[in-house]
Design a protein around this motif. Structure first.
Motif, PDB file in Angstrom:
ATOM      1  N   GLU A 216      77.927 -24.189  66.442  1.00  0.00           N
ATOM      2  CA  GLU A 216      77.223 -23.451  67.487  1.00  0.00           C
ATOM      3  C   GLU A 216      77.947 -22.157  67.847  1.00  0.00           C
ATOM      4  N   ALA A 217      79.270 -22.199  67.847  1.00  0.00           N
ATOM      5  CA  ALA A 217      80.047 -21.033  68.247  1.00  0.00           C
ATOM      6  C   ALA A 217      79.907 -19.878  67.263  1.00  0.00           C
ATOM      7  N   ASP A 218      79.736 -20.195  65.973  1.00  0.00           N
ATOM      8  CA  ASP A 218      79.722 -19.146  64.950  1.00  0.00           C
ATOM      9  C   ASP A 218      78.384 -19.004  64.249  1.00  0.00           C
ATOM     10  N   LEU A 219      77.336 -19.602  64.803  1.00  0.00           N
ATOM     11  CA  LEU A 219      76.027 -19.535  64.150  1.00  0.00           C
ATOM     12  C   LEU A 219      75.506 -18.095  64.173  1.00  0.00           C
ATOM     13  N   PRO A 220      75.165 -17.550  63.010  1.00  0.00           N
ATOM     14  CA  PRO A 220      74.662 -16.172  62.973  1.00  0.00           C
ATOM     15  C   PRO A 220      73.350 -16.020  63.728  1.00  0.00           C
ATOM     16  N   ALA A 221      73.037 -14.800  64.061  1.00  0.00           N
ATOM     17  CA  ALA A 221      71.785 -14.502  64.748  1.00  0.00           C
ATOM     18  C   ALA A 221      70.599 -14.873  63.870  1.00  0.00           C
ATOM     19  N   GLU A 222      69.473 -15.128  64.498  1.00  0.00           N
ATOM     20  CA  GLU A 222      68.292 -15.594  63.779  1.00  0.00           C
ATOM     21  C   GLU A 222      67.899 -14.651  62.646  1.00  0.00           C
ATOM     22  N   ALA A 223      68.033 -13.373  62.854  1.00  0.00           N
ATOM     23  CA  ALA A 223      67.647 -12.401  61.837  1.00  0.00           C
ATOM     24  C   ALA A 223      68.513 -12.493  60.583  1.00  0.00           C
ATOM     25  N   ASP A 224      69.695 -13.102  60.720  1.00  0.00           N
ATOM     26  CA  ASP A 224      70.621 -13.202  59.594  1.00  0.00           C
ATOM     27  C   ASP A 224      70.571 -14.563  58.902  1.00  0.00           C
ATOM     28  N   ARG A 225      69.622 -15.382  59.276  1.00  0.00           N
ATOM     29  CA  ARG A 225      69.539 -16.720  58.695  1.00  0.00           C
ATOM     30  C   ARG A 225      68.630 -16.720  57.467  1.00  0.00           C
ATOM     31  N   PRO A 226      69.021 -17.416  56.401  1.00  0.00           N
ATOM     32  CA  PRO A 226      68.238 -17.388  55.169  1.00  0.00           C
ATOM     33  C   PRO A 226      67.023 -18.304  55.238  1.00  0.00           C
ATOM     34  N   THR A 227      66.072 -18.076  54.337  1.00  0.00           N
ATOM     35  CA  THR A 227      64.995 -19.042  54.125  1.00  0.00           C
ATOM     36  C   THR A 227      65.514 -20.075  53.128  1.00  0.00           C
ATOM     37  N   VAL A 228      65.173 -21.335  53.373  1.00  0.00           N
ATOM     38  CA  VAL A 228      65.785 -22.438  52.622  1.00  0.00           C
ATOM     39  C   VAL A 228      64.719 -23.359  52.043  1.00  0.00           C
ATOM     40  N   ALA A 229      64.901 -23.727  50.780  1.00  0.00           N
ATOM     41  CA  ALA A 229      64.115 -24.783  50.141  1.00  0.00           C
ATOM     42  C   ALA A 229      65.059 -25.936  49.848  1.00  0.00           C
ATOM     43  N   MET A 230      64.687 -27.115  50.264  1.00  0.00           N
ATOM     44  CA  MET A 230      65.523 -28.300  50.078  1.00  0.00           C
ATOM     45  C   MET A 230      64.713 -29.337  49.304  1.00  0.00           C
ATOM     46  N   GLY A 231      65.306 -29.893  48.246  1.00  0.00           N
ATOM     47  CA  GLY A 231      64.518 -30.852  47.483  1.00  0.00           C
ATOM     48  C   GLY A 231      65.283 -31.513  46.358  1.00  0.00           C
ATOM     49  N   GLY A 232      64.554 -32.308  45.604  1.00  0.00           N
ATOM     50  CA  GLY A 232      65.093 -32.974  44.429  1.00  0.00           C
ATOM     51  C   GLY A 232      64.653 -32.225  43.188  1.00  0.00           C
ATOM     52  N   PHE A 233      65.630 -31.844  42.381  1.00  0.00           N
ATOM     53  CA  PHE A 233      65.360 -31.000  41.216  1.00  0.00           C
ATOM     54  C   PHE A 233      65.749 -31.696  39.917  1.00  0.00           C
ATOM     55  N   SER A 234      65.591 -33.020  39.853  1.00  0.00           N
ATOM     56  CA  SER A 234      65.855 -33.705  38.593  1.00  0.00           C
ATOM     57  C   SER A 234      64.907 -33.205  37.506  1.00  0.00           C
ATOM     58  N   ASP A 235      63.701 -32.775  37.929  1.00  0.00           N
ATOM     59  CA  ASP A 235      62.787 -32.044  37.055  1.00  0.00           C
ATOM     60  C   ASP A 235      62.617 -30.659  37.666  1.00  0.00           C
ATOM     61  N   PRO A 236      63.405 -29.674  37.228  1.00  0.00           N
ATOM     62  CA  PRO A 236      63.359 -28.357  37.859  1.00  0.00           C
ATOM     63  C   PRO A 236      61.998 -27.677  37.786  1.00  0.00           C
ATOM     64  N   SER A 237      61.150 -28.096  36.846  1.00  0.00           N
ATOM     65  CA  SER A 237      59.833 -27.473  36.741  1.00  0.00           C
ATOM     66  C   SER A 237      58.840 -28.044  37.738  1.00  0.00           C
ATOM     67  N   ALA A 238      59.165 -29.186  38.337  1.00  0.00           N
ATOM     68  CA  ALA A 238      58.259 -29.822  39.301  1.00  0.00           C
ATOM     69  C   ALA A 238      59.074 -30.556  40.356  1.00  0.00           C
ATOM     70  N   PRO A 239      59.799 -29.835  41.200  1.00  0.00           N
ATOM     71  CA  PRO A 239      60.668 -30.486  42.187  1.00  0.00           C
ATOM     72  C   PRO A 239      59.888 -31.083  43.351  1.00  0.00           C
ATOM     73  N   TYR A 240      60.508 -32.095  43.983  1.00  0.00           N
ATOM     74  CA  TYR A 240      60.056 -32.567  45.280  1.00  0.00           C
ATOM     75  C   TYR A 240      60.767 -31.731  46.342  1.00  0.00           C
TER      76      TYR A 240
ATOM     77  N   ILE B 192      55.926 -29.745  43.930  1.00  0.00           N
ATOM     78  CA  ILE B 192      55.397 -28.403  43.735  1.00  0.00           C
ATOM     79  C   ILE B 192      55.678 -27.933  42.309  1.00  0.00           C
ATOM     80  N   ASP B 193      55.089 -26.804  41.943  1.00  0.00           N
ATOM     81  CA  ASP B 193      55.389 -26.183  40.663  1.00  0.00           C
ATOM     82  C   ASP B 193      56.207 -24.916  40.898  1.00  0.00           C
ATOM     83  N   THR B 194      56.626 -24.284  39.828  1.00  0.00           N
ATOM     84  CA  THR B 194      57.488 -23.113  39.974  1.00  0.00           C
ATOM     85  C   THR B 194      56.742 -21.937  40.596  1.00  0.00           C
ATOM     86  N   GLU B 195      55.428 -21.880  40.404  1.00  0.00           N
ATOM     87  CA  GLU B 195      54.654 -20.806  41.041  1.00  0.00           C
ATOM     88  C   GLU B 195      54.714 -20.927  42.565  1.00  0.00           C
ATOM     89  N   THR B 196      54.614 -22.155  43.074  1.00  0.00           N
ATOM     90  CA  THR B 196      54.712 -22.367  44.522  1.00  0.00           C
ATOM     91  C   THR B 196      56.116 -22.040  45.019  1.00  0.00           C
TER      92      THR B 196
END
Length: 401
Positions: A232-256, A289-293
């Motif tokens: 909390e003390a060092d959390l960057p400002a909202e504008a500096d926060r990245p967009t994040v995708a979190m998932g399982g990539f055992s099949d990188p072409s069709a991850p969960y 999802i697929d890689t296009e998504t």
């Protein structure tokens, strides 16, 4: 089933008849040393955390959906279904007393990617009963003192009724767990009574009271509080926060993929960082999802669940995404921000490690750079870059604090 794939919820049969035993107290049966039902009810002390101690040392702990659960003695043998509860037993120094868990060999290997950083702490879950769809007969064979499993989630299985749940609680040991807090889902519509949600650490506090080990919980919770305060003390400002995708990539072409901003303990290691979910409302958790998504979402960071597991090859995953004509255009792929993660159904100890690793993966300028992990156990970080004292955590697990 691997941690990078969604746990499929079995379909409840269309018609299910149940009586009032569940609500009336069947699931409240305790760990008895004598005949079933011969527990005292004379209460002399009630704490503010829903634990009651009686004159003959029996005690109760309250948590939804079970309500008030009575114990005549501290449980010794422990049945679990999902690893957030097995991880709580491990944190309390009771990991070896767990006789069942989901995908035991997979999670034994994954948890033991972290134990090398905890001096003197060992864990062996290999060969345990795989309990995602437990049978009543197997539960009798295991003869557990407590079932750290959500009765509402077991009720959702086609082969289980409330009468079966009551039978196990009365003849063997009580149920004690809460699964639907994982993502604030609802139990089956036939489930009687209300359902409350808990954070990972709120549930851990109650599990610690089941084992009369609140001091160990308090010690670990203090470490967790310090980690959150540092974030909390060092959390960057909202504008500096990245967009994040979190998932399982055992099949990188069709991850969960899973949303990073949903409530529940599945996101207990990312939500404190307030990242921006790459998928917004267009893709819901556990979607394939697929890689296009993926390119349309264009995440700045990709977090790979199970990436720390020894059967994973992060170099291959990165190479597959880099070689794909569509995925190679994703910002996270182009900038080399594809990171290994651990487990969604994390217990307290993995949560500490995963808060530390996620901090460095999302905000290296604020919290230090995450090593270029490819394989092996959790990286050894310099002492001044660690979010918590490994020796202290190890001492608490071993009860030497």
């Amino acid at each position: 089933m691997r941690d990078d794939t969604p746990l499929a919820e079995p379909t409840r049969r269309d018609y299910l008849t149940y009586g009032g035993a569940l609500v009336g107290g069947g699931l409240l049966a305790g760990c008895t040393s004598g005949d079933i039902g011969e527990t005292t009810t004379s209460s002399t002390e009630t704490t503010s955390t829903s634990t009651t101690t009686t004159e003959d040392e029996s005690y109760t702990v309250t948590m939804s959906p079970m309500g008030e659960v009575e114990f005549d003695a501290v449980p010794e043998t422990i049945f679990t279904r999902l690893t957030h509860l097995a991880g709580m037993a491990f944190a309390l120094g009771r990991g070896d007393d767990v006789n069942a868990l989901h995908a035991p060999d997979y999670y034994d290997a994954l948890w033991n990617q972290f134990t090398p950083r905890l001096p003197g702490v060992d864990l062996d879950w290999s060969g345990r009963y795989s309990s995602w769809e437990p049978s009543k007969e197997k539960l009798y064979a295991l003869d557990s003192d407590v079932h750290l499993a959500d009765p509402a989630s077991v009720f959702a299985l086609d082969d289980w009724s409330t009468a079966d749940l009551d039978e196990i609680a009365q003849n063997l040991g009580p149920w004690f767990g809460n699964t639907f807090s994982s993502a604030h889902k609802r139990p089956p519509s036939e489930w009687p009574g209300d359902y409350e949600y808990y954070t990972l650490w709120e549930q851990f506090e109650k599990v610690a009271r089941v084992f009369r080990d609140h001091e160990r919980y308090e010690a670990l919770a203090a470490i967790h509080d310090d980690v959150l305060a540092r974030i909390e003390a060092d959390l960057p400002a909202e504008a500096d926060r990245p967009t994040v995708a979190m998932g399982g990539f055992s099949d990188p072409s069709a991850p969960y993929v899973y949303n990073v901003d949903t409530p529940g303990f599945l996101t207990a290691h990312v939500r404190p960082f307030e990242p921006r979910d790459a998928f917004d409302d267009g893709v819901t958790s556990a979607s394939r999802i697929d890689t296009e998504t993926l390119l349309e979402a264009d995440p700045d960071v990709i977090l790979v669940f199970g990436g720390l597991h020894p059967t994973y090859d992060m170099a291959d995953i990165r190479a597959a995404l880099e070689d794909d004509p569509v995925a190679s255009e994703v910002s996270a792929v182009q900038n080399g921000r594809i990171y290994a993660q651990g487990a969604r159904y994390q217990g307290p100890i993995l949560n500490l490690f995963q808060l530390e690793m996620t901090a460095k993966q999302l905000y290296p300028d604020a919290f230090g750079t995450w090593p270029d992990y490819v394989e092996g156990p959790y990286p050894e970080l310099p002492a001044d870059e660690q979010f918590f004292d490994r020796q202290r955590v190890a001492d608490v697990i071993r009860g030497e604090f």
